[in-house]
Design a protein around this motif. Structure first.
Motif, PDB file in Angstrom:
ATOM      1  N   LEU A   1      -1.118   0.252  -8.993  1.00  0.00           N
ATOM      2  CA  LEU A   1      -2.537   0.131  -9.324  1.00  0.00           C
ATOM      3  C   LEU A   1      -3.388   1.013  -8.413  1.00  0.00           C
ATOM      4  O   LEU A   1      -3.110   1.116  -7.210  1.00  0.00           O
ATOM      5  CB  LEU A   1      -2.994  -1.321  -9.170  1.00  0.00           C
ATOM      6  CG  LEU A   1      -2.232  -2.379  -9.971  1.00  0.00           C
ATOM      7  CD1 LEU A   1      -2.806  -3.766  -9.693  1.00  0.00           C
ATOM      8  CD2 LEU A   1      -2.279  -2.065 -11.459  1.00  0.00           C
ATOM      9  N   ALA A   2      -4.418   1.619  -9.003  1.00  0.00           N
ATOM     10  CA  ALA A   2      -5.396   2.353  -8.202  1.00  0.00           C
ATOM     11  C   ALA A   2      -6.423   1.343  -7.704  1.00  0.00           C
ATOM     12  O   ALA A   2      -7.400   1.057  -8.377  1.00  0.00           O
ATOM     13  CB  ALA A   2      -6.047   3.433  -9.050  1.00  0.00           C
ATOM     14  N   ALA A   3      -6.154   0.751  -6.560  1.00  0.00           N
ATOM     15  CA  ALA A   3      -7.002  -0.323  -6.044  1.00  0.00           C
ATOM     16  C   ALA A   3      -6.712  -0.503  -4.570  1.00  0.00           C
ATOM     17  O   ALA A   3      -5.709   0.010  -4.052  1.00  0.00           O
ATOM     18  CB  ALA A   3      -6.713  -1.620  -6.792  1.00  0.00           C
ATOM     19  N   THR A   4      -7.588  -1.230  -3.873  1.00  0.00           N
ATOM     20  CA  THR A   4      -7.271  -1.601  -2.499  1.00  0.00           C
ATOM     21  C   THR A   4      -6.322  -2.796  -2.555  1.00  0.00           C
ATOM     22  O   THR A   4      -6.155  -3.440  -3.602  1.00  0.00           O
ATOM     23  CB  THR A   4      -8.528  -2.011  -1.715  1.00  0.00           C
ATOM     24  OG1 THR A   4      -9.032  -3.227  -2.306  1.00  0.00           O
ATOM     25  CG2 THR A   4      -9.593  -0.928  -1.777  1.00  0.00           C
TER      26      THR A   4
ATOM     27  N   GLU B   1      -8.120  -6.004  -3.635  1.00  0.00           N
ATOM     28  CA  GLU B   1      -8.455  -5.922  -5.059  1.00  0.00           C
ATOM     29  C   GLU B   1      -7.216  -6.154  -5.928  1.00  0.00           C
ATOM     30  O   GLU B   1      -7.254  -6.920  -6.892  1.00  0.00           O
ATOM     31  CB  GLU B   1      -9.028  -4.540  -5.405  1.00  0.00           C
ATOM     32  CG  GLU B   1     -10.465  -4.307  -4.961  1.00  0.00           C
ATOM     33  CD  GLU B   1     -10.836  -2.813  -4.990  1.00  0.00           C
ATOM     34  OE1 GLU B   1     -11.933  -2.490  -4.515  1.00  0.00           O
ATOM     35  OE2 GLU B   1     -10.011  -1.987  -5.463  1.00  0.00           O
ATOM     36  N   ALA B   2      -6.140  -5.468  -5.571  1.00  0.00           N
ATOM     37  CA  ALA B   2      -4.903  -5.577  -6.346  1.00  0.00           C
ATOM     38  C   ALA B   2      -4.398  -7.020  -6.326  1.00  0.00           C
ATOM     39  O   ALA B   2      -4.016  -7.577  -7.367  1.00  0.00           O
ATOM     40  CB  ALA B   2      -3.847  -4.632  -5.783  1.00  0.00           C
TER      41      ALA B   2
ATOM     42  N   ARG C   1      -2.725   3.919  -3.228  1.00  0.00           N
ATOM     43  CA  ARG C   1      -2.683   2.944  -4.320  1.00  0.00           C
ATOM     44  C   ARG C   1      -1.888   1.721  -3.858  1.00  0.00           C
ATOM     45  O   ARG C   1      -1.553   1.595  -2.679  1.00  0.00           O
ATOM     46  CB  ARG C   1      -2.032   3.584  -5.556  1.00  0.00           C
ATOM     47  CG  ARG C   1      -2.863   4.772  -6.082  1.00  0.00           C
ATOM     48  CD  ARG C   1      -2.319   5.313  -7.386  1.00  0.00           C
ATOM     49  NE  ARG C   1      -0.976   5.874  -7.226  1.00  0.00           N
ATOM     50  CZ  ARG C   1      -0.156   6.139  -8.241  1.00  0.00           C
ATOM     51  NH1 ARG C   1      -0.538   5.882  -9.472  1.00  0.00           N
ATOM     52  NH2 ARG C   1       1.047   6.654  -8.033  1.00  0.00           N
TER      53      ARG C   1
ATOM     54  N   ARG D   1      -6.708  -9.239  -8.485  1.00  0.00           N
ATOM     55  CA  ARG D   1      -6.604  -8.940  -9.919  1.00  0.00           C
ATOM     56  C   ARG D   1      -5.276  -9.449 -10.496  1.00  0.00           C
ATOM     57  O   ARG D   1      -5.249 -10.117 -11.539  1.00  0.00           O
ATOM     58  CB  ARG D   1      -6.724  -7.427 -10.105  1.00  0.00           C
ATOM     59  CG  ARG D   1      -6.688  -6.999 -11.545  1.00  0.00           C
ATOM     60  CD  ARG D   1      -7.003  -5.511 -11.683  1.00  0.00           C
ATOM     61  NE  ARG D   1      -6.534  -5.030 -12.975  1.00  0.00           N
ATOM     62  CZ  ARG D   1      -6.170  -3.782 -13.227  1.00  0.00           C
ATOM     63  NH1 ARG D   1      -6.240  -2.874 -12.256  1.00  0.00           N
ATOM     64  NH2 ARG D   1      -5.752  -3.422 -14.425  1.00  0.00           N
TER      65      ARG D   1
ATOM     66  N   GLU E   1       0.857  -1.197   0.000  1.00  0.00           N
ATOM     67  CA  GLU E   1       0.000   0.000   0.000  1.00  0.00           C
ATOM     68  C   GLU E   1       0.887   1.238   0.000  1.00  0.00           C
ATOM     69  O   GLU E   1       1.802   1.349   0.830  1.00  0.00           O
ATOM     70  CB  GLU E   1      -0.898   0.009   1.243  1.00  0.00           C
ATOM     71  CG  GLU E   1      -2.024  -1.020   1.201  1.00  0.00           C
ATOM     72  CD  GLU E   1      -2.913  -0.957   2.455  1.00  0.00           C
ATOM     73  OE1 GLU E   1      -4.034  -1.479   2.400  1.00  0.00           O
ATOM     74  OE2 GLU E   1      -2.456  -0.410   3.483  1.00  0.00           O
TER      75      GLU E   1
END
Lengths: 358, 358
Positions: free
Chosen positions: B310-313, B316-317, B277, B320, B272
């Protein structure tokens, strides 16, 4: 620009070369708790002698780790048990240690009319046979390279791999201050002869069981420091090693964690051995000479990296060694080297140039 | 035996050298998330230009770690904020990355009439100014050495230290397979010019806060593997980093733990970032090209070591990227290299010699 390999920097003694040229049946041994330098040096020399028609046997008092078994020819390394049936030998060769550290292999080596000892540990007092102890060498691999060049034997890719692993092992992958231009130049030469740094490193340092990585986390949880922060240590119990499903030969490298902490001068690792003793690894960040301490405790090694084995329980060994190290740091009885932080080679005259970099 | 440094192996383009010879006021920048190669390369080139009378400014979009700040001259590296007051510059130089990775520094660089980009990342598409992208180089430090030789500038111990750190950083201390004989020979040459492998390594790799070592143990506890064991990953949350009392620039190196596990082909680290991001580090053990995957995710890098943000939690990252990697491994859409385990350079004809080592 030309750069010589400066093979004459570490010339092997003529009697050692003469004896190796006479050998017909040779027994080569490396030390207990084997590492890339002792195994790589032994295998390169064995292979070089085999190329000259010598019938060779290689032996190690402890089993090789999965990582070391990936070195070419490592699967042929014998345990001392049953070795007698292979003899007799005309030449016994001890590589990278004093004879005592070959343990059960020593009687077989000593049975040969000629015994040769090639090592770079300054604590090796060289009392047996034809001795070449050269503490200037970063690794015994440097000495074996000089020996192979003198015999002479042409290095093949497998020997280049053995010797690259040896150099890499004892220089902490060219990070310790025993790494000289000579060492790196020899490493470059070995790459040209077929050693692959990527493959060797992957085999030796980057192929671990899941249990090893999990054990790393567990070992870090045992981390303790002295109140002044100058000593830090970790330990491994039998139970931790067994729970991780690892053999003794597979649990190395953990002393780097206490060693890397800022302010630590002496880092230690305590490991319960299968015979109920405690193996102690001592590391210095350069201000004190831990080989003196290890020698006092019945072990030996280098100024910055030494070891010993104590007949004690884990808590006893920890208490005793930490007290000794504390005392030695306090009364300054361990010789001191540089007293300053590394300045990365910058002199004061560089300040002017620094000021330009505004 | 003679060994040339083979300076002509990686010759810098004449227009790049000509432009550097014209420079009077130069702004040099390295990439976000700075590492020893970008900082060492930038500092060596800055110092070399300063020696030729150029007025230089160095900038990095992120703060340097305590470790990197030990490199000579590193304390002069500026943040982009307020940089405009130092200009204007006649030459902007981007080192070790494509211009976008200099982030807030880029407008200042782009304001110079001449922009030069020196890099070894094959994912750098070289669209801006005078470009020298040379993926053959193990590190941008190799290219900067060639540039300094061509200008010419004589290397002093500080520049030797910068470039040794650069080589060491991007070769994983000469363990990755980008380590060529040329790389090691240059390292040897730098030691002769005054670089101290022991001091540089101690400063860069062996001086960590207690919190870093403790965090290492904690990161290892987050270790997970795919069911087939071919993917392994760890993560760092903001909370873990903050609890350890560390800055972002100080939490590197953890991807080595999933990477070293036997059977793992792709290792990942998810971290993080302070702007909400997730920074993803991807490592391959050589069978698949992770730079393609990183590029697909908006990042880049090398075949074996790449990254993206990545723009994600964090969950999520992880979900994905792991899904993408699994899919790529399954359908073989990532190009494959060697399909076999490293054989350490042994050919079949060696079996005969192996048999001798009985």
């Amino acid at each position: 620009m030309k750069c010589d390999l400066q093979l004459d920097e570490l010339p092997p003694p003529a009697p050692v070369i003469a004896a190796l040229r006479q050998a017909r049946r040779a027994l080569l041994a490396c030390h207990e708790d084997p590492d890339p330098d002792c195994v790589g040096s032994m295998l390169a020399l064995a292979r070089g002698l085999a190329r000259r028609g010598v019938r060779v046997t290689t032996v190690c008092p402890d089993p090789l780790s999965t990582a070391l078994l990936q070195l070419p020819g490592a699967e042929s390394v014998r345990a001392p048990a049953g070795l007698g049936e292979e003899g007799p030998w005309d030449t016994g060769i001890v590589v990278d240690c004093e004879p005592a550290r070959t343990r059960d292999a020593w009687p077989y080596l000593a049975s040969a009319p000629v015994v040769i000892n090639i090592d770079h540990h300054e604590t090796n007092d060289g009392q047996v046979g034809l001795v070449w102890v050269e503490p200037e060498a970063a690794a015994t691999g440097e000495l074996v390279f000089a020996v192979l060049s003198a015999l002479p034997v042409e290095l093949d890719p497998a020997m280049a791999c053995h010797l690259f692993a040896a150099l890499q092992g004892d220089t902490g992958s060219f990070q310790f201050d025993n790494t000289k231009a000579r060492t790196l130049r020899l490493a470059a030469h070995l790459v040209e002869l077929g050693a692959s740094p990527g493959e060797i490193s992957q085999a030796l340092y980057e192929t671990r069981e899941l249990g090893y990585v999990q054990l790393t986390g567990e070992v870090i949880r045992t981390l303790r420091r002295s109140p002044d922060g100058r000593i830090a240590w970790v330990h491994l119990t039998r139970e931790m090693v067994e729970r991780a499903g690892l053999r003794d030969s597979e649990v190395e490298g953990f002393v780097r964690y206490p060693r890397m902490i800022r302010g630590v001068e002496v880092a230690l690792l305590f490991r319960e051995t299968s015979d109920g003793r405690v193996r102690v690894s001592l590391r210095s960040r350069g201000r004190v000479d831990v080989s003196q301490l290890a020698t006092r405790l019945g072990g030996g090694g280098h100024m910055r990296a030494s070891g010993c084995t104590l007949a004690a329980t884990l808590p006893e060994a920890e208490a005793r060694v930490i007290a000794l190290v504390s005392e030695a740091l306090r009364d300054g009885s361990l010789p001191r080297g540089e007293e300053h932080a590394p300045d990365l080679g910058l002199s004061q005259s560089d300040q002017a140039i620094r000021a330009d970099l505004s």
